[in-house]
Design a protein around this motif. Structure first.
Motif, PDB file in Angstrom:
ATOM      1  N   PRO A   1       0.927  -0.899  -0.047  1.00 41.69           N
ATOM      2  CA  PRO A   1      -0.044  -0.027  -0.150  1.00 41.69           C
ATOM      3  C   PRO A   1       0.763   1.058   0.091  1.00 41.69           C
ATOM      4  O   PRO A   1       2.044   1.252   0.700  1.00 41.69           O
ATOM      5  N   ILE A   2       0.535   2.167  -0.824  1.00 40.78           N
ATOM      6  CA  ILE A   2       0.928   3.466  -0.652  1.00 40.78           C
ATOM      7  C   ILE A   2       0.204   4.506   0.262  1.00 40.78           C
ATOM      8  O   ILE A   2      -0.873   4.467   0.613  1.00 40.78           O
ATOM      9  N   GLY A   3       1.176   5.631   0.706  1.00 44.12           N
ATOM     10  CA  GLY A   3       0.542   6.828   1.518  1.00 44.12           C
ATOM     11  C   GLY A   3       0.596   6.430   3.133  1.00 44.12           C
ATOM     12  O   GLY A   3       0.401   7.479   3.816  1.00 44.12           O
ATOM     13  N   ASN A   4       0.924   5.423   3.602  1.00 45.78           N
ATOM     14  CA  ASN A   4       0.747   5.023   5.056  1.00 45.78           C
ATOM     15  C   ASN A   4       1.888   5.799   5.857  1.00 45.78           C
ATOM     16  O   ASN A   4       1.551   6.434   6.849  1.00 45.78           O
ATOM     17  N   HIS A   5       2.809   5.937   5.310  1.00 39.58           N
ATOM     18  CA  HIS A   5       4.116   6.553   6.005  1.00 39.58           C
ATOM     19  C   HIS A   5       3.643   8.017   6.080  1.00 39.58           C
ATOM     20  O   HIS A   5       3.741   8.639   7.112  1.00 39.58           O
ATOM     21  N   THR A   6       3.285   8.751   5.017  1.00 34.38           N
ATOM     22  CA  THR A   6       2.888  10.092   5.087  1.00 34.38           C
ATOM     23  C   THR A   6       1.688  10.336   5.947  1.00 34.38           C
ATOM     24  O   THR A   6       1.891  11.416   6.722  1.00 34.38           O
ATOM     25  N   VAL A   7       0.701   9.533   5.975  1.00 34.01           N
ATOM     26  CA  VAL A   7      -0.282   9.970   6.723  1.00 34.01           C
ATOM     27  C   VAL A   7      -0.130   9.741   8.191  1.00 34.01           C
ATOM     28  O   VAL A   7      -0.437  10.299   8.968  1.00 34.01           O
TER      29      VAL A   7
END
Lengths: 341, 341
Positions: B175-181
């Motif tokens: 999945p993408i976006g998790n680190h940023t969120v």
């Protein structure tokens, strides 16, 4: 600064975003570095290596001020890593370049740093193989911090601290204290910075010529005299060899204005950081040959013998004064002199 | 923090002086890193290497906040460099560690970072070979910045961006976006950080197993999806191959809470930074085998095909929506999302 340079604008947060403005900044960096940059636009550089053993080192640079009389943080960042590789006997080949930029830094200043990096890398014969740029907000850094890591190969036997022996002569390649006085003078407005310049220089060429001239095995160990100064280097050697090192106060190469300035600042030159000076431990019978070889190089014209490793099996550093009496050189708890390198 | 940890005190300027306090700090660092640290107390580390070709990379890390739910800047600093080496097909071996510490940082926090570095380096099978610590005054950094540079060796053919071909399937390992969120949620107090964790992970093990299973030559190119996000990676591939890359919006692996959070934040997940996700370009006939191999690894359970490299000889990135219509994915000018890595 010319109007053209001013036109380049300033570093903004988005220069570190990984998006289009990042690419523009990276293009500028690559263009300015010119032929010393040999990276590819991949996540890692891929590089030929010809040896079964490499040397590897790193330094971060937080120099204050980052721009000074005869150099800047870019020059120091190349010299520091090149010298760390050269003193263990390696041939410096590849440098990485990490930059942390504070928002608002004029891009013309960045170009100036990169130009210094290019010129110094050219002189040292090293390539910049990859880089990284991060941008932080105002007050999260002081203009510009750099990191360089370096890889070198061994074409001769590595030299280590443990290779020093009792009887070895201790030689300095040049005057100490100048880099510290130059930077502190600018910081404190003392007015010495015109007469005392930083010694910052890549010393791999000088060491190459030295070892080619006097032959391997007669220079036992070499160390860069940077943060912590000569005193820190000698203490490390005393601790690692278990022997007392004695130096002569009168023999220490300290420029007249540097002595004046260190007195004013309450700093002892033997604790002062340098950026272009090495301390060599050489076989006694090679002393004159080493001095001659160092003095034949432009960065070693001030080379002198300052002392010797004694037979005494106690890890002390002693300094003999003009009166012939030894005083113990203590290691400082701290130097209170931050951000000189 | 336990009282014992508090007792360690805070970072002071003299910890960076090169004198006695520096040595104490270095001893603590070396002790905490334990057996992953293999440096000598020389100016450079001396390391065995199989000659031929090495990979080399560097990254500086200015993560805000440096300590987060399921990791910290230390973990990211190891993963970032390990992953950059692994995606070009190299086996990561040696890492350097540069630290810039702000005065006042609790030393217990530094120990926490070093512990993360140790654990992550152990997992990735890499050694820390040398380091450098600088201390700056309050307001000259934000707690702690790191730099790692890495060296790896090639035991297989290097993979480059230019190795992608029309027809290649585009696969994301997770999945993408998790680190940023996760990080933005902590920064902004959004409350998502419990349910959305950073994906930060060293991916060399997963890539090793993948390439051992499906064989070299069928995975054409791999790229770490970090700063700039998936969009930046795809744009680089489109530019370097000269071909249009088409992805399917519905295929993008985005966790439900992450989609909610990115909506709230006005961020598009395809522009969001990740720290444990790779984008792979694979031969069409290897697609299922690659997916199976990735999913067999704990860091690749969420692997999916998201698109393909088309025959169209125009360097575009297109995203097909649920309605079957293509929209151009623009590259952002800047992301306005600083300090996620």
């Amino acid at each position: 600064m010319t109007s053209q340079a001013t036109d380049l604008g300033v570093v903004e947060l988005d220069h570190g975003s990984g998006a289009q403005l990042s690419h523009e900044l990276i293009s500028l960096i690559v263009e300015t570095l010119g032929d010393v940059y040999i990276g590819e636009m991949e996540d890692s550089a891929m590089l030929p290596i010809s040896s079964g053993q490499i040397a590897m080192t790193t330094d971060s640079f937080v120099v204050d001020p980052p721009f000074f009389g005869n150099g800047d943080i870019g020059k120091i960042a190349v010299c520091g890593t090149v010298n760390d590789l050269a003193v263990v006997g390696a041939r410096p080949l590849y440098l990485t370049l990490g930059m942390i930029l504070e928002t608002g830094l004029p891009i013309a200043r960045l170009v100036q740093v990169l130009t210094s990096i290019r010129e110094t890398a050219r002189e040292a014969g090293v390539k910049i193989v990859c880089g990284d740029t991060k941008v932080v907000r105002k007050g999260e850094a002081d203009q510009i911090y750099l990191n360089t890591a370096g890889v070198g190969v061994f074409e001769r036997t590595p030299m280590r601290m443990r290779d020093v022996r009792p009887g070895d002569r201790v030689i300095l390649s040049g005057p100490i204290g100048n880099h510290t006085v130059h930077l502190l003078s600018i910081r404190e407005g003392l007015g010495f910075e015109q007469r005392v310049l930083s010694d910052c220089a890549p010393l791999n060429g000088m060491l190459d010529e030295l070892l080619a001239t006097v032959g391997e095995g007669r220079v036992h160990s070499v160390r860069d005299v940077t943060r912590g100064g000569l005193a820190a280097v000698l203490h490390e050697y005393a601790a690692s060899s278990g022997h007392t090192i004695r130096i002569e106060r009168e023999a220490l190469p300290i420029q007249f204005e540097t002595a004046m300035a260190t007195d004013m600042l309450g700093v002892n030159a033997i604790h002062a950081a340098n950026e272009g000076c090495v301390c060599l431990f050489v076989a006694p019978q090679a002393e004159q040959e080493v001095l001659a070889a160092l003095r034949a190089h432009r960065y070693g014209t001030g080379a002198v013998v300052i002392g010797e490793v004694t037979e005494a099996a106690e890890p002390l550093v002693l300094m003999r004064g003009a009166d012939g009496r030894d005083a113990v050189v203590d290691e400082l708890q701290g130097a209170e002199l931050p951000r000189l390198c």
